[in-house]
Design a protein around this motif. Structure first.
Motif, PDB file in Angstrom:
ATOM      1  N   ALA A   2      51.287  40.021  53.834  1.00  0.00           N
ATOM      2  CA  ALA A   2      51.228  40.458  52.437  1.00  0.00           C
ATOM      3  C   ALA A   2      49.781  40.694  52.009  1.00  0.00           C
ATOM      4  O   ALA A   2      48.897  39.905  52.326  1.00  0.00           O
ATOM      5  N   SER A   3      49.571  41.796  51.320  1.00  0.00           N
ATOM      6  CA  SER A   3      48.266  42.049  50.723  1.00  0.00           C
ATOM      7  C   SER A   3      48.495  42.627  49.334  1.00  0.00           C
ATOM      8  O   SER A   3      49.546  43.206  49.052  1.00  0.00           O
ATOM      9  N   ALA A  23      48.871  34.422  38.243  1.00  0.00           N
ATOM     10  CA  ALA A  23      49.921  33.701  38.972  1.00  0.00           C
ATOM     11  C   ALA A  23      50.885  34.676  39.635  1.00  0.00           C
ATOM     12  O   ALA A  23      51.342  34.448  40.763  1.00  0.00           O
ATOM     13  N   GLU A  24      51.183  35.773  38.957  1.00  0.00           N
ATOM     14  CA  GLU A  24      52.115  36.765  39.507  1.00  0.00           C
ATOM     15  C   GLU A  24      51.552  37.403  40.771  1.00  0.00           C
ATOM     16  O   GLU A  24      52.264  37.570  41.765  1.00  0.00           O
ATOM     17  N   LEU A  25      50.270  37.766  40.740  1.00  0.00           N
ATOM     18  CA  LEU A  25      49.651  38.363  41.924  1.00  0.00           C
ATOM     19  C   LEU A  25      49.524  37.346  43.054  1.00  0.00           C
ATOM     20  O   LEU A  25      49.805  37.663  44.212  1.00  0.00           O
ATOM     21  N   ALA A  26      49.107  36.126  42.721  1.00  0.00           N
ATOM     22  CA  ALA A  26      48.956  35.091  43.747  1.00  0.00           C
ATOM     23  C   ALA A  26      50.291  34.801  44.430  1.00  0.00           C
ATOM     24  O   ALA A  26      50.343  34.589  45.646  1.00  0.00           O
ATOM     25  N   ALA A  27      51.384  34.827  43.668  1.00  0.00           N
ATOM     26  CA  ALA A  27      52.712  34.565  44.231  1.00  0.00           C
ATOM     27  C   ALA A  27      53.108  35.648  45.231  1.00  0.00           C
ATOM     28  O   ALA A  27      53.911  35.395  46.132  1.00  0.00           O
ATOM     29  N   GLN A  28      52.551  36.843  45.092  1.00  0.00           N
ATOM     30  CA  GLN A  28      52.840  37.896  46.061  1.00  0.00           C
ATOM     31  C   GLN A  28      52.185  37.606  47.409  1.00  0.00           C
ATOM     32  O   GLN A  28      52.667  38.049  48.446  1.00  0.00           O
TER      33      GLN A  28
END
Length: 168
Positions: A2-3, A23-28
């Motif tokens: 994942a990137s 948080a949304e980006l980190a969860a990706q």
């Protein structure tokens, strides 16, 4: 692997330039991750190869991506710059110290048992971060100043070291 890529403005926290990763980006990158998150980072497609770093949790699921002098120089950016950030989870990350402990730091730890105990209680990733930082110090003055501060906070003293408040 994942990137993620996103646009952000480089801000300053204390003396440290950073980009906040939501948080949304980190969860990706890694879902439900709550400890330092190892990533490969590029800012404006630099440096090549990507720089290895641990993003630091902010406590609400978001992370601080502190940008080193090397990354800022390679990307020709500074605090206030609008940048394109590319992050990838660093699957090759190995916990624990990657740099040897400098003799001058190990001697200081041996002379202060409280600081030695504090060092032994640190997580391997924080020990690694400290050793990486100490390895980059060139002048005797910088080594002495940072050793004194590290011993102080590892002994339980209040202070700021490595972009964080200790013992507050």
């Amino acid at each position: 692997m994942a990137s993620i890529s996103f646009t952000a403005t480089i801000k300053k926290r204390g003396i440290n330039p950073y980009v906040l990763v939501s948080a949304e980006l980190a969860a990706q990158l890694k879902k439900n991750w709550r400890k330092p998150l190892p990533v490969l980072v590029q800012v404006n497609s630099k440096p090549e190869p990507p720089w290895r770093i641990n993003m630091m949790p902010a406590g609400d699921g978001s992370f601080y991506l502190y940008l080193s002098r090397e990354v800022l120089k390679a990307s020709n950016t500074q605090v206030g710059s609008l940048v394109e950030v590319k992050l990838q989870f660093d699957a090759d990350y190995k916990p624990g110290p990657a740099h040897p402990m400098p003799i001058w730091f190990s001697e200081a730890l041996e002379q202060n048992q409280l600081a030695k105990q504090g060092w032994d209680e640190l997580t391997p990733s924080l020990q690694k971060e400290i050793l990486r930082y100490l390895d980059r110090l060139k002048s005797t003055e910088a080594q002495t100043r940072n050793t004194q501060l590290a011993i102080h906070v590892l002994s339980g003293g209040k202070g700021r070291f490595l972009a964080r408040s200790w013992n507050e």
